[in-house]
Design a protein around this motif. Sequence first.
Motif: not given
Length: 307
Positions: A155-157, A179-183, A223-228
Amino acid sequence: MDDELLLTAEVSAALAENRPVVALESSIVAQGLPEPDNLRVGQAMQDAVRQNGAIPAMTAVLDGRLRVGLGADDMARLAAAADGRKCGARDLGPAMALGLPGATTVSATVRIAAAAGISVFGTGGIGGVHRMIAGRAAMGRVDASADLLAMSLAPVAVVSSGAKSLLDLPTTLETLEALGVPVLGYRCDRFPAFYTADSDLSVSYRFDDPALLAEALRAHWSLAGAGGALVCNPPPADLAMTPDAVEVLVQDATAAAAAAGVSGGALTPFILSHMRRASGGQTLRVNAALAIANAALAAQLAVCLKE
Ligand code: PSU
Ligand code: MN
């Protein structure tokens, strides 16, 4: 983990007191930029973080430990190390065990930032999926940067100016989507292509206000488990190049590399230095300016996240 992770007193105090901290990578200093600009830009990125109200935490592997917070002497040591490595996420363990100096890329810096509890990281550009030409990978083999997976896991921007157009940018963006990474575009609708503001590709969402961008990140991480997330800041308008000018430089450099028989790991550095010379130093000026601007925006974002 405490033994492996060595924070400077300043970074450690800032984190303990819940003050904003910004991670910075060291590969941009050791491998990304030529001497003597590399150390100057590394220092200027740290200064920009401070000027915008946060504490800089440049990461590296030194003397068998993961370092969080580097001084000018540490940066100089990394840049000069004959046995120094460009460390992605997978290289951290071996470099630590072998005592090799390692400059961290985006993938490694994201891992270290997450381990230290830092949620914002400023850099120049991210790695991505390399171009294919006539069904063959232009850079020798299929080559997808570890940066993409690393951003999805922690979870790093990551605040960047997108990715260089030597890469296959549509595939890079598709991979981030998978990969579910918002841009997230900062004051832009288009995905920036590093030297140029417009890649012809869209970001997922645009934000004009750092506070609202921070709000989106907070919500993402609720949200639990969210990434970057990838935050895209276009290169400064006064230095940015046109897409056509960049493409001509890339084509010329790629042709020169083929003629010289350069391939593998030597290819990207060859292309970049060719572009630097062919542009009369313009690509270097853009690179330096955008890296510093991204460090400043990362600090503003880190400040907003603490408010
Ligand atoms: N893009 C740049 N400059 C850089 C890099 C990328 O414009 O210096 C560095 C970053 O450290 C990035 C890494 O994480 O290259 C990606 O390398 P690879 O494709 O080998 O994963
Ligand atoms: Mn690669």
